[in-house]
Write a protein that holds these residues in place. Structure first.
Motif, PDB file in Angstrom:
ATOM      1  N   UNK A 142     -47.114-110.919  37.232  1.00  0.00           N
ATOM      2  CA  UNK A 142     -48.015-111.806  36.495  1.00  0.00           C
ATOM      3  C   UNK A 142     -49.476-111.467  36.778  1.00  0.00           C
ATOM      4  N   UNK A 143     -49.799-111.209  38.040  1.00  0.00           N
ATOM      5  CA  UNK A 143     -51.166-110.822  38.385  1.00  0.00           C
ATOM      6  C   UNK A 143     -51.547-109.510  37.725  1.00  0.00           C
ATOM      7  N   UNK A 144     -50.602-108.585  37.679  1.00  0.00           N
ATOM      8  CA  UNK A 144     -50.854-107.286  37.048  1.00  0.00           C
ATOM      9  C   UNK A 144     -51.152-107.454  35.555  1.00  0.00           C
ATOM     10  N   UNK A 145     -50.424-108.333  34.884  1.00  0.00           N
ATOM     11  CA  UNK A 145     -50.683-108.582  33.469  1.00  0.00           C
ATOM     12  C   UNK A 145     -52.045-109.222  33.263  1.00  0.00           C
ATOM     13  N   UNK A 146     -52.418-110.128  34.139  1.00  0.00           N
ATOM     14  CA  UNK A 146     -53.738-110.751  34.049  1.00  0.00           C
ATOM     15  C   UNK A 146     -54.842-109.723  34.278  1.00  0.00           C
ATOM     16  N   UNK A 147     -54.614-108.789  35.185  1.00  0.00           N
ATOM     17  CA  UNK A 147     -55.591-107.717  35.416  1.00  0.00           C
ATOM     18  C   UNK A 147     -55.737-106.824  34.186  1.00  0.00           C
ATOM     19  N   UNK A 148     -54.653-106.594  33.473  1.00  0.00           N
ATOM     20  CA  UNK A 148     -54.725-105.793  32.240  1.00  0.00           C
ATOM     21  C   UNK A 148     -55.587-106.502  31.196  1.00  0.00           C
ATOM     22  N   UNK A 149     -55.440-107.821  31.082  1.00  0.00           N
ATOM     23  CA  UNK A 149     -56.270-108.579  30.143  1.00  0.00           C
ATOM     24  C   UNK A 149     -57.737-108.521  30.560  1.00  0.00           C
ATOM     25  N   UNK A 150     -57.987-108.605  31.858  1.00  0.00           N
ATOM     26  CA  UNK A 150     -59.356-108.476  32.388  1.00  0.00           C
ATOM     27  C   UNK A 150     -59.930-107.117  31.995  1.00  0.00           C
ATOM     28  N   UNK A 151     -59.131-106.083  32.173  1.00  0.00           N
ATOM     29  CA  UNK A 151     -59.600-104.727  31.858  1.00  0.00           C
ATOM     30  C   UNK A 151     -59.917-104.573  30.371  1.00  0.00           C
ATOM     31  N   UNK A 152     -59.114-105.191  29.511  1.00  0.00           N
ATOM     32  CA  UNK A 152     -59.392-105.123  28.076  1.00  0.00           C
ATOM     33  C   UNK A 152     -60.738-105.748  27.734  1.00  0.00           C
ATOM     34  N   UNK A 153     -61.088-106.835  28.389  1.00  0.00           N
ATOM     35  CA  UNK A 153     -62.354-107.516  28.115  1.00  0.00           C
ATOM     36  C   UNK A 153     -63.544-106.852  28.779  1.00  0.00           C
ATOM     37  N   UNK A 154     -63.392-106.466  30.038  1.00  0.00           N
ATOM     38  CA  UNK A 154     -64.524-105.968  30.828  1.00  0.00           C
ATOM     39  C   UNK A 154     -64.652-104.446  30.749  1.00  0.00           C
ATOM     40  N   UNK A 155     -63.535-103.757  30.514  1.00  0.00           N
ATOM     41  CA  UNK A 155     -63.560-102.307  30.436  1.00  0.00           C
ATOM     42  C   UNK A 155     -63.177-101.619  31.730  1.00  0.00           C
ATOM     43  N   UNK A 156     -62.891-102.400  32.752  1.00  0.00           N
ATOM     44  CA  UNK A 156     -62.486-101.856  34.045  1.00  0.00           C
ATOM     45  C   UNK A 156     -61.725-102.926  34.815  1.00  0.00           C
ATOM     46  N   UNK A 157     -61.019-102.504  35.846  1.00  0.00           N
ATOM     47  CA  UNK A 157     -60.381-103.461  36.740  1.00  0.00           C
ATOM     48  C   UNK A 157     -61.426-103.997  37.717  1.00  0.00           C
ATOM     49  N   UNK A 158     -61.207-105.171  38.280  1.00  0.00           N
ATOM     50  CA  UNK A 158     -62.139-105.646  39.313  1.00  0.00           C
ATOM     51  C   UNK A 158     -62.137-104.684  40.504  1.00  0.00           C
ATOM     52  N   UNK A 159     -63.271-104.550  41.147  1.00  0.00           N
ATOM     53  CA  UNK A 159     -63.342-103.700  42.331  1.00  0.00           C
ATOM     54  C   UNK A 159     -62.592-104.381  43.479  1.00  0.00           C
ATOM     55  N   UNK A 160     -62.337-103.624  44.526  1.00  0.00           N
ATOM     56  CA  UNK A 160     -61.669-104.200  45.694  1.00  0.00           C
ATOM     57  C   UNK A 160     -62.490-105.340  46.283  1.00  0.00           C
ATOM     58  N   UNK A 161     -63.819-105.208  46.255  1.00  0.00           N
ATOM     59  CA  UNK A 161     -64.661-106.268  46.811  1.00  0.00           C
ATOM     60  C   UNK A 161     -64.651-107.516  45.927  1.00  0.00           C
ATOM     61  N   UNK A 162     -64.529-107.355  44.611  1.00  0.00           N
ATOM     62  CA  UNK A 162     -64.419-108.522  43.722  1.00  0.00           C
ATOM     63  C   UNK A 162     -63.050-109.178  43.869  1.00  0.00           C
ATOM     64  N   UNK A 163     -62.042-108.369  44.073  1.00  0.00           N
ATOM     65  CA  UNK A 163     -60.696-108.854  44.333  1.00  0.00           C
ATOM     66  C   UNK A 163     -60.059-109.609  43.179  1.00  0.00           C
ATOM     67  N   UNK A 164     -58.942-110.235  43.488  1.00  0.00           N
ATOM     68  CA  UNK A 164     -58.199-110.992  42.486  1.00  0.00           C
ATOM     69  C   UNK A 164     -58.926-112.262  42.071  1.00  0.00           C
ATOM     70  N   UNK A 165     -59.901-112.686  42.860  1.00  0.00           N
ATOM     71  CA  UNK A 165     -60.696-113.864  42.522  1.00  0.00           C
ATOM     72  C   UNK A 165     -61.452-113.659  41.208  1.00  0.00           C
ATOM     73  N   UNK A 166     -61.672-112.391  40.813  1.00  0.00           N
ATOM     74  CA  UNK A 166     -62.346-112.089  39.547  1.00  0.00           C
ATOM     75  C   UNK A 166     -61.530-112.563  38.348  1.00  0.00           C
ATOM     76  N   UNK A 167     -60.254-112.838  38.555  1.00  0.00           N
ATOM     77  CA  UNK A 167     -59.426-113.357  37.464  1.00  0.00           C
ATOM     78  C   UNK A 167     -59.690-114.836  37.199  1.00  0.00           C
TER      79      UNK A 167
END
Length: 144
Positions: A57-82
């Motif tokens: 589920x987290x992986x799918x949410x990260x894919x949606x984030x990437x579609x909007x932002x153009x990249x995955x969150x950095x390690x420092x931004x972490x999953x909290x960026x979701x």
């Protein structure tokens, strides 16, 4: 007039004897000693499966984030960026999770690396023992 006798007035006919109760308790104890470990093993496996589902589920949410932002969150931004917008995330259209980032079934935060070592991003938990490696419930669970 005839005396009315009920089964409650007669002695020795109602209830169970102490011996009968002890036999039943012994049988129940034997059954629990045979069945108990199997049930506990299934409960442990359920936590590992739950972690794997949450990671997907987290992986799918990260894919949606990437579609909007153009990249995955950095390690420092972490999953909290979701859940809350990072300062450097132009195009963020979240939150991408319905609630806060879940904890793993062992009540610890999921670990996140971007770029990942095993895939584009790594989302993982170290299992029950909280340390890398292990077998059974102690094994690492991740999106790889």
């Amino acid at each position: 007039m005839k005396a009315v006798h009920s089964r409650f007035n007669r002695r020795g006919t109602g209830g169970f004897t102490l011996m009968e109760l002890l036999v039943v308790l012994a049988i129940l104890g034997l059954l629990m000693s045979l069945v108990g470990p199997r049930v506990l093993n299934q409960l442990g496996g359920a936590k590992t499966k739950t972690a794997a589902i949450q990671i997907k589920d987290l992986e799918q949410s990260l894919e949606m984030y990437k579609l909007d932002v153009g990249r995955f969150p950095s390690s420092s931004e972490g999953l909290e960026a979701l859940v809350s917008k990072p300062a450097s995330a132009a195009g963020w259209n979240g939150p991408y999770l319905k609630s806060d980032v879940p904890l793993d079934p062992w009540k610890r935060e999921y670990l996140y690396k971007s770029p990942g070592e095993r895939s584009e991003v790594d989302i993982f938990s170290y299992g029950q023992n909280g340390t890398p490696g292990g077998e059974g419930e102690d094994q690492d669970v991740g999106n790889w």
